[in-house]
Design an enzyme around this catalytic site. Sequence first.
Site, PDB file in Angstrom:
ATOM      1  N   GLU A 191      -9.613 -10.067  -7.909  1.00 10.41           N
ATOM      2  CA  GLU A 191      -8.626  -9.009  -7.647  1.00 10.41           C
ATOM      3  C   GLU A 191      -7.430  -9.116  -8.601  1.00 10.41           C
ATOM      4  O   GLU A 191      -6.869  -8.096  -9.014  1.00 10.41           O
ATOM      5  CB  GLU A 191      -8.191  -9.066  -6.179  1.00 10.41           C
ATOM      6  CG  GLU A 191      -9.341  -8.717  -5.248  1.00 10.41           C
ATOM      7  CD  GLU A 191      -8.961  -8.727  -3.771  1.00 10.41           C
ATOM      8  OE1 GLU A 191      -7.816  -9.124  -3.444  1.00 10.41           O
ATOM      9  OE2 GLU A 191      -9.797  -8.324  -2.956  1.00 10.41           O
ATOM     10  N   ASN A 202      -2.085   0.040   6.830  1.00  9.96           N
ATOM     11  CA  ASN A 202      -1.591  -1.245   7.322  1.00  9.96           C
ATOM     12  C   ASN A 202      -0.690  -1.971   6.332  1.00  9.96           C
ATOM     13  O   ASN A 202      -0.603  -3.197   6.341  1.00  9.96           O
ATOM     14  CB  ASN A 202      -2.758  -2.116   7.803  1.00  9.96           C
ATOM     15  CG  ASN A 202      -3.698  -2.506   6.693  1.00  9.96           C
ATOM     16  OD1 ASN A 202      -3.578  -2.021   5.572  1.00  9.96           O
ATOM     17  ND2 ASN A 202      -4.645  -3.379   6.990  1.00  9.96           N
ATOM     18  N   HIS A 216      -2.228  -5.417   1.501  1.00 10.85           N
ATOM     19  CA  HIS A 216      -3.542  -6.044   1.327  1.00 10.85           C
ATOM     20  C   HIS A 216      -3.329  -7.484   0.865  1.00 10.85           C
ATOM     21  O   HIS A 216      -2.361  -7.768   0.163  1.00 10.85           O
ATOM     22  CB  HIS A 216      -4.353  -5.290   0.255  1.00 10.85           C
ATOM     23  CG  HIS A 216      -5.565  -6.044  -0.201  1.00 10.85           C
ATOM     24  ND1 HIS A 216      -6.744  -6.027   0.509  1.00 10.85           N
ATOM     25  CD2 HIS A 216      -5.775  -6.855  -1.272  1.00 10.85           C
ATOM     26  CE1 HIS A 216      -7.629  -6.796  -0.122  1.00 10.85           C
ATOM     27  NE2 HIS A 216      -7.062  -7.294  -1.206  1.00 10.85           N
ATOM     28  N   TYR A 232     -12.384  -1.551  -3.587  1.00  9.62           N
ATOM     29  CA  TYR A 232     -12.886  -1.765  -2.222  1.00  9.62           C
ATOM     30  C   TYR A 232     -14.406  -1.648  -2.139  1.00  9.62           C
ATOM     31  O   TYR A 232     -14.932  -1.354  -1.058  1.00  9.62           O
ATOM     32  CB  TYR A 232     -12.217  -0.776  -1.267  1.00  9.62           C
ATOM     33  CG  TYR A 232     -10.823  -1.204  -0.838  1.00  9.62           C
ATOM     34  CD1 TYR A 232     -10.633  -2.369  -0.122  1.00  9.62           C
ATOM     35  CD2 TYR A 232      -9.707  -0.434  -1.152  1.00  9.62           C
ATOM     36  CE1 TYR A 232      -9.370  -2.769   0.289  1.00  9.62           C
ATOM     37  CE2 TYR A 232      -8.434  -0.825  -0.736  1.00  9.62           C
ATOM     38  CZ  TYR A 232      -8.270  -1.995  -0.021  1.00  9.62           C
ATOM     39  OH  TYR A 232      -7.022  -2.393   0.391  1.00  9.62           O
ATOM     40  N   LYS A 271       0.826  -1.218   0.000  1.00 12.86           N
ATOM     41  CA  LYS A 271       0.000   0.000   0.000  1.00 12.86           C
ATOM     42  C   LYS A 271       0.859   1.266   0.000  1.00 12.86           C
ATOM     43  O   LYS A 271       2.064   1.220   0.270  1.00 12.86           O
ATOM     44  CB  LYS A 271      -0.932  -0.034   1.209  1.00 12.86           C
ATOM     45  CG  LYS A 271      -1.936  -1.194   1.156  1.00 12.86           C
ATOM     46  CD  LYS A 271      -2.936  -1.081   2.283  1.00 12.86           C
ATOM     47  CE  LYS A 271      -3.923  -2.246   2.242  1.00 12.86           C
ATOM     48  NZ  LYS A 271      -4.963  -2.117   3.279  1.00 12.86           N
TER      49      LYS A 271
HETATM   50  P1  CMP Z   1      -7.360  -4.589   3.611  1.00 11.81           P
HETATM   51  O1  CMP Z   1      -6.886  -5.943   3.955  1.00 11.81           O
HETATM   52  O2  CMP Z   1      -6.790  -3.952   2.384  1.00 11.81           O
HETATM   53  O3  CMP Z   1      -8.955  -4.580   3.486  1.00 11.81           O
HETATM   54  C1  CMP Z   1      -9.757  -3.464   3.757  1.00 11.81           C
HETATM   55  C2  CMP Z   1      -8.974  -2.330   4.337  1.00 11.81           C
HETATM   56  O4  CMP Z   1      -9.761  -1.384   5.041  1.00 11.81           O
HETATM   57  C3  CMP Z   1      -8.040  -2.853   5.424  1.00 11.81           C
HETATM   58  O5  CMP Z   1      -7.010  -3.609   4.846  1.00 11.81           O
HETATM   59  C4  CMP Z   1      -7.633  -1.581   6.095  1.00 11.81           C
HETATM   60  O6  CMP Z   1      -6.682  -0.827   5.355  1.00 11.81           O
HETATM   61  C5  CMP Z   1      -8.968  -0.835   6.071  1.00 11.81           C
HETATM   62  N1  CMP Z   1      -9.709  -1.010   7.329  1.00 11.81           N
HETATM   63  C6  CMP Z   1     -10.306  -2.113   7.781  1.00 11.81           C
HETATM   64  N2  CMP Z   1     -10.913  -1.895   8.962  1.00 11.81           N
HETATM   65  C7  CMP Z   1     -10.695  -0.596   9.254  1.00 11.81           C
HETATM   66  C8  CMP Z   1     -11.072   0.245  10.335  1.00 11.81           C
HETATM   67  N3  CMP Z   1     -11.815  -0.215  11.357  1.00 11.81           N
HETATM   68  N4  CMP Z   1     -10.682   1.526  10.300  1.00 11.81           N
HETATM   69  C9  CMP Z   1      -9.946   1.985   9.270  1.00 11.81           C
HETATM   70  N5  CMP Z   1      -9.570   1.236   8.205  1.00 11.81           N
HETATM   71  C10 CMP Z   1      -9.933  -0.039   8.216  1.00 11.81           C
END
Ligand code: CMP
Length: 141
Positions: A128, A114, A117, A51, A11
């Site tokens: 995807e 984070n 993904h 998303y 990311k």
């Molecule tokens: P990802 O695995 O890419 O899938 C959805 C993304 O949404 C997740 O990683 C995070 O980057 C984001 N995400 C999921 N839950 C939350 C949350 N509670 N608050 C903010 N971002 C979130």
Amino acid sequence: MNETDTLTIIKPDAFGAGKAGHIIAHLEDAGFRVVAATVKHLTLDEARAFYAVHRERPFFSSLVEFMTSGPCMPLLLRREDAVPELRSVIGATDPAEADEGTVRALYAESKERNAIHASDSAENAEIEIAFFFAGTERLRA
Ligand code: CMP
């Protein structure tokens, strides 16, 4: 050996911090092979489409803003049991809950920023992969 494919995205937080090489090395050390890779700055429409499953969630607009804040690096990865193995190697969504040594424990800043993904099912992995790599030759090494 029953190898399967999955999709990951390094990311904008981790890519912008110069951690792509470290993360790819971590994934290769965990037995994944890179089948295809690209660097892409997602448009708002692309991030919203990728998303779409989260569009009703309170964090959706913030997530889209983050994912369009800079380039990211989608990769098509292959190994045995690729989908569950990748999810195990990257750790929990929230780095505070991620096991020690996982990609998110090492590189993620927060639940949203984070680092990485990973597809959550074989079915979603194919959707995807098609999102970023439709038409790409998937060579068998
Ligand atoms: P990802 O695995 O890419 O899938 C959805 C993304 O949404 C997740 O990683 C995070 O980057 C984001 N995400 C999921 N839950 C939350 C949350 N509670 N608050 C903010 N971002 C979130």
